[in-house]
Design a protein around this motif. Structure first.
Motif, PDB file in Angstrom:
ATOM      1  N   MET A 131       0.853  -1.193   0.000  1.00 37.03           N
ATOM      2  CA  MET A 131       0.000   0.000   0.000  1.00 37.03           C
ATOM      3  C   MET A 131       0.887   1.240   0.000  1.00 37.03           C
ATOM      4  SD  MET A 131      -3.078   1.022   2.585  1.00 37.03           S
ATOM      5  CE  MET A 131      -4.071  -0.344   1.993  1.00 37.03           C
ATOM      6  N   ARG A 132       0.542   2.225  -0.849  1.00 35.50           N
ATOM      7  CA  ARG A 132       1.405   3.392  -0.993  1.00 35.50           C
ATOM      8  C   ARG A 132       0.999   4.511  -0.034  1.00 35.50           C
ATOM      9  NH1 ARG A 132      -1.311   7.153  -4.159  1.00 35.50           N
ATOM     10  NH2 ARG A 132      -3.226   6.378  -5.151  1.00 35.50           N
ATOM     11  N   ASP A 133       1.924   5.468   0.092  1.00 28.77           N
ATOM     12  CA  ASP A 133       1.683   6.655   0.895  1.00 28.77           C
ATOM     13  C   ASP A 133       0.685   7.559   0.165  1.00 28.77           C
ATOM     14  OD1 ASP A 133       1.745   8.985   2.338  1.00 28.77           O
ATOM     15  OD2 ASP A 133       3.933   9.146   2.418  1.00 28.77           O
ATOM     16  N   ARG A 134      -0.481   7.812   0.785  1.00 28.90           N
ATOM     17  CA  ARG A 134      -1.520   8.620   0.146  1.00 28.90           C
ATOM     18  C   ARG A 134      -1.596  10.035   0.738  1.00 28.90           C
ATOM     19  NH1 ARG A 134      -4.783   3.638   0.801  1.00 28.90           N
ATOM     20  NH2 ARG A 134      -5.105   2.690  -1.245  1.00 28.90           N
ATOM     21  N   SER A 135      -0.561  10.492   1.420  1.00 30.19           N
ATOM     22  CA  SER A 135      -0.627  11.788   2.085  1.00 30.19           C
ATOM     23  C   SER A 135      -0.734  12.926   1.077  1.00 30.19           C
ATOM     24  CB  SER A 135       0.609  11.989   2.980  1.00 30.19           C
ATOM     25  OG  SER A 135       1.794  11.911   2.231  1.00 30.19           O
ATOM     26  N   VAL A 136      -1.413  14.003   1.495  1.00 26.19           N
ATOM     27  CA  VAL A 136      -1.666  15.174   0.661  1.00 26.19           C
ATOM     28  C   VAL A 136      -0.696  16.282   1.048  1.00 26.19           C
ATOM     29  CG1 VAL A 136      -3.373  16.927   0.028  1.00 26.19           C
ATOM     30  CG2 VAL A 136      -4.097  14.562   0.468  1.00 26.19           C
ATOM     31  N   ASN A 137      -0.128  16.955   0.046  1.00 23.94           N
ATOM     32  CA  ASN A 137       0.768  18.083   0.304  1.00 23.94           C
ATOM     33  C   ASN A 137      -0.071  19.332   0.558  1.00 23.94           C
ATOM     34  OD1 ASN A 137       2.798  19.987   0.404  1.00 23.94           O
ATOM     35  ND2 ASN A 137       3.163  19.987  -1.803  1.00 23.94           N
ATOM     36  N   VAL A 138       0.003  19.883   1.756  1.00 24.47           N
ATOM     37  CA  VAL A 138      -0.820  21.045   2.107  1.00 24.47           C
ATOM     38  C   VAL A 138       0.024  22.286   2.404  1.00 24.47           C
ATOM     39  CG1 VAL A 138      -2.692  19.624   3.012  1.00 24.47           C
ATOM     40  CG2 VAL A 138      -0.873  20.381   4.553  1.00 24.47           C
ATOM     41  N   THR A 139       1.338  22.185   2.249  1.00 21.15           N
ATOM     42  CA  THR A 139       2.203  23.311   2.624  1.00 21.15           C
ATOM     43  C   THR A 139       2.667  24.136   1.431  1.00 21.15           C
ATOM     44  OG1 THR A 139       4.146  21.844   2.582  1.00 21.15           O
ATOM     45  CG2 THR A 139       3.030  22.157   4.698  1.00 21.15           C
ATOM     46  N   ASP A 140       2.374  23.697   0.210  1.00 16.28           N
ATOM     47  CA  ASP A 140       2.822  24.434  -0.982  1.00 16.28           C
ATOM     48  C   ASP A 140       1.673  24.565  -1.976  1.00 16.28           C
ATOM     49  OD1 ASP A 140       5.658  24.609  -0.278  1.00 16.28           O
ATOM     50  OD2 ASP A 140       5.678  22.444  -0.608  1.00 16.28           O
ATOM     51  N   GLY A 141       1.728  25.609  -2.809  1.00 16.75           N
ATOM     52  CA  GLY A 141       0.795  25.767  -3.909  1.00 16.75           C
ATOM     53  C   GLY A 141      -0.594  26.146  -3.454  1.00 16.75           C
ATOM     54  N   GLU A 142      -1.600  25.736  -4.246  1.00 17.44           N
ATOM     55  CA  GLU A 142      -2.994  26.066  -3.956  1.00 17.44           C
ATOM     56  C   GLU A 142      -3.405  25.498  -2.601  1.00 17.44           C
ATOM     57  OE1 GLU A 142      -7.421  25.343  -5.976  1.00 17.44           O
ATOM     58  OE2 GLU A 142      -5.611  24.452  -6.858  1.00 17.44           O
ATOM     59  N   LEU A 143      -4.286  26.219  -1.896  1.00 18.10           N
ATOM     60  CA  LEU A 143      -4.665  25.801  -0.555  1.00 18.10           C
ATOM     61  C   LEU A 143      -6.049  25.160  -0.494  1.00 18.10           C
ATOM     62  CD1 LEU A 143      -4.063  25.641   2.447  1.00 18.10           C
ATOM     63  CD2 LEU A 143      -4.896  27.994   2.680  1.00 18.10           C
ATOM     64  N   PHE A 144      -7.023  25.739  -1.197  1.00 12.38           N
ATOM     65  CA  PHE A 144      -8.393  25.262  -1.049  1.00 12.38           C
ATOM     66  C   PHE A 144      -8.546  23.812  -1.508  1.00 12.38           C
ATOM     67  CE2 PHE A 144     -12.800  24.764  -2.605  1.00 12.38           C
ATOM     68  CZ  PHE A 144     -13.461  24.970  -1.400  1.00 12.38           C
ATOM     69  N   LYS A 145      -7.986  23.479  -2.664  1.00 16.04           N
ATOM     70  CA  LYS A 145      -8.143  22.120  -3.187  1.00 16.04           C
ATOM     71  C   LYS A 145      -7.544  21.073  -2.258  1.00 16.04           C
ATOM     72  CE  LYS A 145      -7.294  19.171  -7.202  1.00 16.04           C
ATOM     73  NZ  LYS A 145      -6.749  19.100  -8.591  1.00 16.04           N
TER      74      LYS A 145
END
Length: 494
Positions: A1-15
């Motif tokens: 099973m792969r790492d499904r974490s979301v990047n929330v520290t860079d780029g667009e914020l709302f999405k």
């Protein structure tokens, strides 16, 4: 099973905020599926059985939420360490959280099982009545399996802090499906079970009853279904944490409790646990106050509470997503981005709640009546009380949604003491005193309690919003040096 974490520290914020929060919201809605399935099938047994669930959950929620609150420390610490790039500390905190909260779960399970009859009497269930007996049976079974609940809460909190909210969602979906499948048979057995009528298999019901004589476990059956359904995602979650490639990968040494790390978990998590405990105690106090109006009022309260979960839990889901976004961004030094996440989440939840409440408003009686069998002598009164709640307190849930999201921002920053005080005010400063006064002193009956609920949501949202605008909540970022992981510091791209 792969790492499904979301990047929330860079780029667009709302999405990424929505991508992170949406699975949490979905998981919370599935959690409501647990409660609604229990309420529906137990409701087939009558108003006493529904009242028993209300009494039982006042106690179960008290114990579970205190320990569950400690798991939020895992979310905060994992997210802030990951945001700072210190992945090794995130892995270490994960292992420590599993071990420490498991110990807490065992203690709570024993205490809850032994004290259940006495605690239920405290919240208004009269010993010797059917409601008290049913509630005792239900509560004790749930406490026997509380360790499984805690294990899943831990996995969910840790993965949320890492930025992966989809994996816990998949496990929750399987758990709810199993619970929904088990409920009708464990509660009603093979006698007068509407499931067979709906599927046109009445002859199968007759055959099964002739073979087994099984009449169901009643209210206790709902508790058994819950424990069994919690067991599987709990075990799978721990397995993934130990052996799966899900991003977080604590070593075996990380599970050996270290005083310094436990102290940090308690420093961040104890206020959250205290908050949850005080809120749970407040829910129990509310149940006791409503019990003054009779078991019909308690039954209505149990139904509307589960209906209200359709709004409250999604708000809590967005709040938990906000915790992760705020934690990782503050860990990375992006204060403005953390603040903007709170505003975006608040606006999204408020808009969604407005639409949902407006849609439910015209159907208040029909919605409440779904959970009671036709012809029940008490059904008319219970439906009247429940419909009044939807009409009086329903619109105030827009404010409750904003309130929960802003609290999530406080917790994600590590400002858990402020979150505790602001959260507790809603129940203990506003809702409980006003409910008691409106019900007993002014003589407004249970409808007065519904007005107190609405006032408490609006007032607490206003005070919490004012505190948020002060801006001091961003000062409680966890210092990575405060938690010394075995093996030293590792900043890597796992």
């Amino acid at each position: 099973m792969r790492d499904r974490s979301v990047n929330v520290t860079d780029g667009e914020l709302f999405k990424p905020l929505v991508v992170l929060s949406a699975p949490i919201v979905a998981a919370q809605v599935l959690q409501v599926g647990y409660n609604l399935a229990d309420t529906f099938w137990v409701g087939q047994l009558g108003a006493d059985a529904v009242a028993a669930l209300s009494y039982a959950w006042a106690i179960v929620f008290l114990m579970v939420s205190v320990g569950g609150g400690l798991t939020v420390a895992g979310t905060v610490l994992v997210s802030q360490h990951k945001g700072s790039g210190d992945f090794r500390q995130s892995h270490h905190v994960a292992g420590q959280t599993v071990s420490f909260v498991s110990v807490v779960a065992i203690v709570f399970a024993a205490a809850g099982y032994l004290s259940a009859p006495y605690l239920l009497a405290v919240v208004g269930a009269t010993p010797g009545t059917a409601a008290h007996t049913y509630a005792t049976d239900y509560t004790r079974v749930v406490f026997l399996g509380v360790i499984f609940m805690f294990w899943f809460f831990i996995f969910d909190a840790l993965m949320r802090g890492w930025g992966d909210t989809r994996t816990p969602l998949y496990l929750m979906a399987g758990s709810v499906a199993l619970n929904v499948a088990l409920d009708p048979f464990l509660v009603l057995g093979f006698v007068d079970n509407p499931m067979f009528a709906w599927t046109g298999t009445e002859s199968l019901q007759t055959t099964l009853f002739a073979l087994t004589g099984f009449e169901g476990y009643g209210v206790k059956g709902a508790a058994i279904a819950t424990v069994v359904a919690r067991f599987f995602p709990a075990v799978i979650g721990l397995y993934l944490l130990l052996f799966g490639d899900v991003g977080l990968s604590p070593e075996l040494s990380d599970f050996l409790l270290r005083r310094e790390t436990v102290r940090k978990i308690l420093d961040v998590g104890a206020p959250i646990g205290a908050e949850q405990g005080l809120r749970s105690g407040g829910i129990a106090a509310m149940t006791a106050i409503i019990a003054l109006a009779g078991d019909d009022a308690v039954a209505a309260y149990g139904i509307v509470n589960r209906l209200a979960s359709l709004l409250f839990l999604p708000a809590l889901g967005f709040a938990r997503g906000t915790e992760t976004v705020v934690g990782q961004n503050l860990g990375a030094g992006h204060t403005d981005r953390a603040k903007r996440a709170v505003f975006l989440a608040s606006a999204t939840v408020a808009g969604a709640f407005f639409v949902l409440v407006a849609a439910a408003y015209p159907f208040a009686e029909a919605i409440t009546g779904v959970f009671l069998p036709p012809g029940d002598a008490a059904a008319g009164t219970v439906i009247e009380y429940g419909a009044a709640y939807i009409r009086i307190a329903g619109p105030a849930y827009v404010f409750l949604g904003v309130f929960q999201v802003v609290l999530g921002g406080f917790r994600g920053s590590g400002s858990t003491r402020a979150a505790m005080l602001l959260s507790v005010q809603e129940l203990w400063l506003f809702r409980i005193p006003l409910s008691f006064v409106f019900l007993t002193v002014l003589g407004w009956g249970v409808v007065g309690v519904w007005y107190a609920v609405a006032i408490s949501f609006v007032a607490s949202a206003l005070t919490t919003g004012a505190w948020f605008l002060r801006g001091t909540w961003t000062d409680s970022v966890v210092d990575p040096d405060d938690v010394e992981a075995p093996g030293g510091l590792e900043v890597a791209d796992d």
